[in-house]
Design a protein around this motif. Structure first.
Motif, PDB file in Angstrom:
ATOM      1  N   THR A  12      42.612  31.572  38.205  1.00  0.00           N
ATOM      2  CA  THR A  12      41.766  32.232  39.438  1.00  0.00           C
ATOM      3  C   THR A  12      41.742  30.967  39.678  1.00  0.00           C
ATOM      4  O   THR A  12      41.874  29.890  40.128  1.00  0.00           O
ATOM      5  CB  THR A  12      40.272  32.416  38.911  1.00  0.00           C
ATOM      6  OG1 THR A  12      40.394  33.322  37.563  1.00  0.00           O
ATOM      7  CG2 THR A  12      39.462  33.045  40.138  1.00  0.00           C
ATOM      8  N   ALA A 191      39.833  48.241  34.487  1.00  0.00           N
ATOM      9  CA  ALA A 191      40.585  47.760  34.754  1.00  0.00           C
ATOM     10  C   ALA A 191      42.158  47.460  34.835  1.00  0.00           C
ATOM     11  O   ALA A 191      42.560  46.622  35.571  1.00  0.00           O
ATOM     12  CB  ALA A 191      40.078  46.655  33.665  1.00  0.00           C
ATOM     13  N   ASN A 195      43.898  45.206  38.046  1.00  0.00           N
ATOM     14  CA  ASN A 195      44.866  44.218  38.090  1.00  0.00           C
ATOM     15  C   ASN A 195      46.044  44.354  38.693  1.00  0.00           C
ATOM     16  O   ASN A 195      46.600  43.665  38.979  1.00  0.00           O
ATOM     17  CB  ASN A 195      44.984  43.917  35.881  1.00  0.00           C
ATOM     18  CG  ASN A 195      43.227  43.198  35.905  1.00  0.00           C
ATOM     19  OD1 ASN A 195      42.583  42.847  36.402  1.00  0.00           O
ATOM     20  ND2 ASN A 195      42.938  43.786  34.618  1.00  0.00           N
ATOM     21  N   LYS A 196      46.200  45.366  39.510  1.00  0.00           N
ATOM     22  CA  LYS A 196      47.233  45.747  39.634  1.00  0.00           C
ATOM     23  C   LYS A 196      47.512  45.524  40.951  1.00  0.00           C
ATOM     24  O   LYS A 196      48.795  45.043  41.702  1.00  0.00           O
ATOM     25  CB  LYS A 196      47.708  47.102  39.891  1.00  0.00           C
ATOM     26  CG  LYS A 196      48.423  47.921  38.902  1.00  0.00           C
ATOM     27  CD  LYS A 196      48.991  49.031  37.908  1.00  0.00           C
ATOM     28  CE  LYS A 196      49.158  49.765  37.490  1.00  0.00           C
ATOM     29  NZ  LYS A 196      49.757  51.007  37.111  1.00  0.00           N
ATOM     30  N   LEU A 231      38.999  40.902  34.644  1.00  0.00           N
ATOM     31  CA  LEU A 231      40.192  40.449  35.665  1.00  0.00           C
ATOM     32  C   LEU A 231      41.516  39.731  35.589  1.00  0.00           C
ATOM     33  O   LEU A 231      40.718  38.328  35.382  1.00  0.00           O
ATOM     34  CB  LEU A 231      38.904  39.924  37.475  1.00  0.00           C
ATOM     35  CG  LEU A 231      38.020  41.163  37.218  1.00  0.00           C
ATOM     36  CD1 LEU A 231      37.109  40.316  38.640  1.00  0.00           C
ATOM     37  CD2 LEU A 231      38.680  42.802  38.000  1.00  0.00           C
ATOM     38  N   ASN A 232      42.509  39.676  35.842  1.00  0.00           N
ATOM     39  CA  ASN A 232      43.768  39.271  35.029  1.00  0.00           C
ATOM     40  C   ASN A 232      44.513  39.914  36.057  1.00  0.00           C
ATOM     41  O   ASN A 232      45.302  40.538  35.808  1.00  0.00           O
ATOM     42  CB  ASN A 232      44.104  39.102  33.352  1.00  0.00           C
ATOM     43  CG  ASN A 232      44.853  38.116  33.575  1.00  0.00           C
ATOM     44  OD1 ASN A 232      45.489  37.453  34.323  1.00  0.00           O
ATOM     45  ND2 ASN A 232      45.445  38.799  32.790  1.00  0.00           N
ATOM     46  N   PRO A 233      45.035  40.001  37.246  1.00  0.00           N
ATOM     47  CA  PRO A 233      45.942  40.031  38.073  1.00  0.00           C
ATOM     48  C   PRO A 233      47.522  40.071  37.262  1.00  0.00           C
ATOM     49  O   PRO A 233      48.083  39.267  36.764  1.00  0.00           O
ATOM     50  CB  PRO A 233      45.911  39.390  39.376  1.00  0.00           C
ATOM     51  CG  PRO A 233      44.746  38.879  39.495  1.00  0.00           C
ATOM     52  CD  PRO A 233      44.114  38.380  38.374  1.00  0.00           C
ATOM     53  N   THR A 234      48.513  41.146  37.153  1.00  0.00           N
ATOM     54  CA  THR A 234      49.403  41.272  36.391  1.00  0.00           C
ATOM     55  C   THR A 234      50.217  40.822  37.803  1.00  0.00           C
ATOM     56  O   THR A 234      51.199  39.546  37.130  1.00  0.00           O
ATOM     57  CB  THR A 234      49.854  42.180  36.478  1.00  0.00           C
ATOM     58  OG1 THR A 234      49.839  43.620  37.719  1.00  0.00           O
ATOM     59  CG2 THR A 234      48.855  42.611  35.401  1.00  0.00           C
ATOM     60  N   LEU A 238      43.424  36.322  42.610  1.00  0.00           N
ATOM     61  CA  LEU A 238      42.282  36.764  41.771  1.00  0.00           C
ATOM     62  C   LEU A 238      41.561  35.599  42.907  1.00  0.00           C
ATOM     63  O   LEU A 238      41.538  34.300  42.324  1.00  0.00           O
ATOM     64  CB  LEU A 238      41.883  36.826  40.521  1.00  0.00           C
ATOM     65  CG  LEU A 238      39.940  36.253  40.057  1.00  0.00           C
ATOM     66  CD1 LEU A 238      39.804  38.316  40.433  1.00  0.00           C
ATOM     67  CD2 LEU A 238      40.528  36.874  38.445  1.00  0.00           C
TER      68      LEU A 238
END
Length: 257
Positions: A12, A191, A195-196, A231-234, A238
């Motif tokens: 992040t 979520a 996250n996409k 929250l953990n974008p693929t 972020l």
């Protein structure tokens, strides 16, 4: 003055500003830049707006000539990250606030605005309809260009509240449920869909947010208690835009020139 730190634990970027007033123009610049890039690359800009008090000044700023004229609003598609299940005329409606501060001030086609409410459907029924609307605009990948979020004092984001079943959703893009502490239904992006996104931006400020922000970014993993940890974008970015008061408990949180 601004301080930028990279949190390797959560992948992040945290941008810390001296005061909330400094966050709004930074967020507006980011919004416009994301929109311009998306329109240039694929012909439209898909964005999910957030509610609450945090984005009000941002929306007002985007409606001013300095920002309004930088974006082709006829190519913008607007959704919401979450909503209280209340009519659009209700003062609690996130959509009502966004319409009054931004959407009624810009040349945005009405059929490209997708509020999260329907008087003729139950929240659960409409969640499925809203998911289909998302698929028609976003396609099978379900990738937003930009999702704006806030974060509550309890670490929730969108309507992903602590200790709710929606935190465990793996397949639905949209879900609705009754939030007992608030005695109302909520509808939210989940979520997995959030996250996409190409870019997720969380705007939060104020001393009351400091304990939760610390837990979300630097505390032990406990997404049941602090859902913003989900929250953990693929593949996207972020970004937290916060003021120094909210960041006061983070390590190395002092603003530097």
């Amino acid at each position: 003055m601004l301080y930028i730190k990279q949190n390797q634990k959560t992948k992040t970027v945290i941008k810390i500003y001296a005061q909330p007033a400094d966050i709004h123009p930074a967020a507006a610049d980011l919004f416009v830049a994301a929109g311009q890039k998306a329109i240039a690359e694929k012909g439209n800009f898909t964005v999910a707006l957030t509610g609450g008090s945090s984005p009000v000044e941002l929306y007002k700023l985007l409606a001013t000539p300095a920002y309004l004229d930088q974006l082709d609003w006829t190519k913008v598609f607007v959704f919401w990250g979450d909503e209280r299940w209340v009519p659009l005329s209700d003062s609690l409606s996130n959509a009502k606030m966004a319409f009054e501060t931004l959407l009624q001030q810009v040349p945005l086609p009405e059929d490209q605005i997708f509020p999260m409410f329907d008087t003729d459907r139950s929240p659960e029924e409409f969640a499925a309809i809203y998911e289909q609307q998302l698929k028609e605009v976003l396609g099978a990948e379900g990738q937003f260009d930009l999702i704006l979020l806030g974060m509550g004092d309890d670490g929730h984001t969108a309507s992903l509240f602590p200790h709710t079943e929606v935190l465990h959703e793996k397949t639905k893009w949209v879900d609705a449920y009754y939030l007992t502490p608030q005695q109302m239904h909520r509808i939210t992006l989940t979520a997995p869909l959030i996250n996409k996104a190409k870019q997720i931006v969380v705007i939060t400020f104020g001393e009351k947010k400091a304990p939760a922000l610390y837990e979300v970014l630097e505390g032990a993993r406990n997404s049941e208690e602090y859902p913003s940890q989900l929250l953990n974008p693929t593949s996207g970015e972020l970004l937290f835009l916060v003021d120094q008061a909210a960041a006061s408990k983070l390590s190395d949180s002092k603003i530097t020139a």
